[in-house]
Motif scaffolding. Structure first.
Motif, short mmCIF file in Angstrom:
data_model
loop_
_atom_site.label_atom_id
_atom_site.label_comp_id
_atom_site.label_asym_id
_atom_site.label_seq_id
_atom_site.Cartn_x
_atom_site.Cartn_y
_atom_site.Cartn_z
N ASN A 40 7.32 -2.99 -49.67
CA ASN A 40 7.63 -3.81 -50.84
C ASN A 40 7.55 -5.27 -50.44
O ASN A 40 8.24 -5.70 -49.51
CB ASN A 40 9.03 -3.47 -51.36
N VAL A 42 6.65 -9.55 -51.97
CA VAL A 42 6.37 -10.49 -53.06
C VAL A 42 5.45 -11.57 -52.50
O VAL A 42 5.61 -11.99 -51.35
CB VAL A 42 7.67 -11.09 -53.64
N ALA A 49 3.25 -15.18 -48.69
CA ALA A 49 4.38 -14.23 -48.65
C ALA A 49 5.56 -14.78 -47.85
O ALA A 49 6.66 -14.23 -47.92
CB ALA A 49 3.94 -12.91 -48.02
N ALA A 50 5.32 -15.82 -47.07
CA ALA A 50 6.41 -16.36 -46.24
C ALA A 50 6.18 -17.84 -45.98
O ALA A 50 5.04 -18.27 -45.80
CB ALA A 50 6.46 -15.61 -44.91
N ILE A 51 7.26 -18.58 -45.96
CA ILE A 51 7.21 -19.98 -45.51
C ILE A 51 8.10 -20.02 -44.28
O ILE A 51 9.33 -19.95 -44.38
CB ILE A 51 7.68 -20.93 -46.63
N SER A 57 12.64 -17.18 -47.46
CA SER A 57 11.57 -17.77 -48.26
C SER A 57 11.03 -16.79 -49.30
O SER A 57 10.50 -17.21 -50.33
CB SER A 57 10.44 -18.28 -47.36
N GLY A 85 11.06 -6.02 -39.48
CA GLY A 85 10.83 -6.62 -38.17
C GLY A 85 11.90 -7.65 -37.86
O GLY A 85 12.60 -8.13 -38.76
N THR A 88 11.94 -10.88 -39.91
CA THR A 88 12.55 -10.80 -41.25
C THR A 88 14.07 -10.85 -41.13
O THR A 88 14.75 -11.53 -41.90
CB THR A 88 12.08 -9.52 -41.96
N ARG A 90 15.76 -12.29 -38.77
CA ARG A 90 16.16 -13.67 -38.41
C ARG A 90 16.08 -14.61 -39.61
O ARG A 90 16.86 -15.55 -39.74
CB ARG A 90 15.23 -14.21 -37.30
N ALA A 91 15.13 -14.33 -40.51
CA ALA A 91 14.94 -15.22 -41.67
C ALA A 91 15.92 -14.93 -42.81
O ALA A 91 15.97 -15.67 -43.78
CB ALA A 91 13.50 -15.10 -42.18
N GLY A 130 10.41 -6.46 -30.20
CA GLY A 130 9.89 -6.33 -28.85
C GLY A 130 10.83 -6.98 -27.85
O GLY A 130 11.15 -6.42 -26.80
N GLY A 175 3.24 0.45 -30.76
CA GLY A 175 2.75 0.24 -32.12
C GLY A 175 3.78 0.71 -33.13
O GLY A 175 4.60 1.58 -32.83
N GLU A 194 10.27 -3.47 -45.68
CA GLU A 194 10.28 -4.75 -46.39
C GLU A 194 9.76 -5.83 -45.45
O GLU A 194 10.13 -6.99 -45.55
CB GLU A 194 11.68 -5.06 -46.90
N THR A 198 4.09 -9.33 -39.90
CA THR A 198 3.63 -8.82 -38.60
C THR A 198 3.78 -7.31 -38.53
O THR A 198 2.86 -6.59 -38.11
CB THR A 198 4.43 -9.48 -37.44
N VAL A 199 4.92 -6.82 -38.96
CA VAL A 199 5.14 -5.37 -38.99
C VAL A 199 4.12 -4.72 -39.93
O VAL A 199 3.52 -3.68 -39.62
CB VAL A 199 6.59 -5.04 -39.45
N1 LIG Z 1 7.31 -11.97 -49.17
C1 LIG Z 1 7.95 -10.92 -48.74
O1 LIG Z 1 8.08 -9.95 -49.47
C2 LIG Z 1 8.54 -10.93 -47.36
C3 LIG Z 1 9.10 -9.75 -46.83
C4 LIG Z 1 9.64 -9.80 -45.55
C5 LIG Z 1 9.62 -10.96 -44.81
N2 LIG Z 1 9.11 -12.07 -45.37
C6 LIG Z 1 9.08 -13.32 -44.59
O2 LIG Z 1 8.30 -13.12 -43.43
C7 LIG Z 1 8.72 -14.07 -42.43
C8 LIG Z 1 8.83 -13.40 -41.10
O3 LIG Z 1 7.53 -13.03 -40.69
P1 LIG Z 1 7.26 -12.19 -39.38
O4 LIG Z 1 5.84 -11.77 -39.37
O5 LIG Z 1 7.80 -12.94 -38.22
O6 LIG Z 1 8.25 -10.97 -39.63
P2 LIG Z 1 8.40 -9.52 -39.09
O7 LIG Z 1 7.14 -8.75 -39.18
O8 LIG Z 1 9.58 -9.00 -39.84
O9 LIG Z 1 8.87 -9.67 -37.58
C9 LIG Z 1 8.03 -9.89 -36.52
C10 LIG Z 1 8.78 -9.48 -35.28
O10 LIG Z 1 9.04 -8.08 -35.33
C11 LIG Z 1 8.93 -7.51 -34.05
N3 LIG Z 1 7.77 -6.62 -34.06
C12 LIG Z 1 6.80 -6.51 -34.98
N4 LIG Z 1 5.91 -5.56 -34.61
C13 LIG Z 1 6.37 -5.07 -33.44
C14 LIG Z 1 5.90 -4.06 -32.55
N5 LIG Z 1 4.79 -3.37 -32.79
N6 LIG Z 1 6.60 -3.84 -31.43
C15 LIG Z 1 7.71 -4.53 -31.16
N7 LIG Z 1 8.21 -5.49 -31.96
C16 LIG Z 1 7.53 -5.74 -33.07
C17 LIG Z 1 8.74 -8.68 -33.10
O11 LIG Z 1 10.06 -9.06 -32.76
P3 LIG Z 1 10.51 -9.88 -31.45
O12 LIG Z 1 10.16 -11.30 -31.76
O13 LIG Z 1 11.97 -9.65 -31.35
O14 LIG Z 1 9.74 -9.32 -30.30
C18 LIG Z 1 8.05 -9.71 -33.97
O15 LIG Z 1 8.19 -11.03 -33.53
C19 LIG Z 1 10.03 -14.65 -42.93
O16 LIG Z 1 9.78 -15.96 -43.40
C20 LIG Z 1 10.44 -13.74 -44.07
O17 LIG Z 1 11.19 -14.40 -45.05
C21 LIG Z 1 8.54 -12.07 -46.61
#
Ligand SMILES: NC(=O)c1ccc[n+]([C@@H]2O[C@H](COP(=O)([O-])OP(=O)(O)OC[C@H]3O[C@@H](n4cnc5c(N)ncnc54)[C@H](OP(=O)(O)O)[C@@H]3O)[C@@H](O)[C@H]2O)c1
Length: 284
Positions: A40, A42, A49-51, A57, A85, A88, A90-91, A130, A175, A194, A198-199
């Protein structure tokens, strides 16, 4: 709030057992297969999708639209587990990833939906990290499953409450499909993610995402280059001949917010691209 307007629903879509309040607000019945991975997100009209510089954000992008909050609550209400992930988490400090937090006005109806469906009182919460660098005081981590590396486990053991579960899915990397396997081994069938971007990239790359719920918020966010305003998939780029096709299952509307539901065929994502490819060929 007013009910969501249904603009399109695929004839094959099954409707589940939902309390009357939720049926009225959603404008129908929503159901998910017993074993499925669904996302899910937005985004703005232009796909942001993210700032990264802003906390929460996604809430800024959705504008807190009641339709978006309701669907978020409903999708959580059907979930065995909500996976995010570390980025998310942390944000969204203080976030709880429960149906009631998304849409408090339907708290009792969400509870009844879960009871009727034989689900636990609230979905389990799971985090992928990670590094294991998490704020261990986060309330959502109290009884969470943290899926991490050996290094992450070493960092988190003793720092997280004893009610949390820490699982090392790999020595240095793993993975997201491995994370899904771990959640399945814990007995979770309906796995909601959600994010974040990256996830999501990992889940799509490994072809484990079955469905996508996407809200298009009626705002233009813009980008200034760089990767500070990603779309909802970040870290992977498909060549045109490898684009992932999706099948539109439902379209709903609330004000100028659009709510799209897509199926991603799990056996081979490319199966559903055939009509698109044929159309492109015709255009020469
Ligand atoms: N628009 C929307 O619907 C929506 C939804 C969710 C989030 N967001 C936004 O997205 C932003 C965050 O983006 P993001 O890409 O950093 O978030 P993310 O995908 O939630 O988190 C990335 C982190 O997850 C861990 N990770 C991901 N894949 C992994 C894997 N295969 N193995 C081990 N660890 C893994 C790592 O953590 P470590 O750094 O600890 O290694 C990586 O740095 C925020 O601004 C949030 O508000 C938007």
């Amino acid at each position: 709030m007013n009910r969501l307007e249904t603009l399109f629903e695929s004839p094959g879509l099954q409707g589940g057992d939902m309390p009357k309040q939720l049926q009225e607000l959603y404008g129908g019945r929503l159901a998910l297969p017993d074993a499925t991975v669904y996302g899910n997100f937005v985004t703005s009209i232009d796909g942001v999708a993210a700032i990264k510089s802003e906390l929460r954000s996604s809430l800024g992008i959705s504008g807190g639209n009641p339709g978006d909050r309701l669907i978020m609550g409903l999708l959580r209400a059907w979930a065995d587990v909500v996976l995010v992930g570390a980025g998310t988490l942390r944000a969204h400090p203080g976030g709880l990833w429960t149906p009631a937090q998304a849409y408090p006005l339907a708290t009792e109806s969400f509870r009844r939906l879960r009871e009727q469906a034989g689900l636990t009182i609230a979905p389990q919460f799971a985090v992928l990290s990670g590094s294991g660098r998490l704020d261990t005081r986060e309330p959502s981590l109290k009884s969470a499953t943290v899926i991490t590396t050996q290094l992450g486990r070493t960092r988190l053991e003793g720092a997280l409450p004893k009610t949390a579960t820490i699982v090392a899915a790999g020595d240095e990397t793993f993975g997201p499909a491995a994370a899904i396997d771990i959640l399945r081994s814990q007995g979770h069938g309906r796995i909601l993610t959600e994010g974040g971007p990256t996830v999501m990239a990992g889940l799509i790359k490994e072809k484990v995402l079955n469905e996508l719920f996407l809200t298009i918020s009626p705002v233009l966010a813009g980008r200034n280059g760089g990767s500070t305003r990603p779309g909802f998939i970040n870290g992977i780029a498909f060549e045109p001949h490898d684009f992932i096709g999706a099948i539109l299952m439902s379209v709903r509307l609330y004000g100028s917010h659009l709510f799209l539901r897509y199926e991603l065929p799990s056996s081979d994502y490319k199966d559903c691209r055939a009509p698109l490819a044929a159309g492109v060929n015709k255009l020469g």
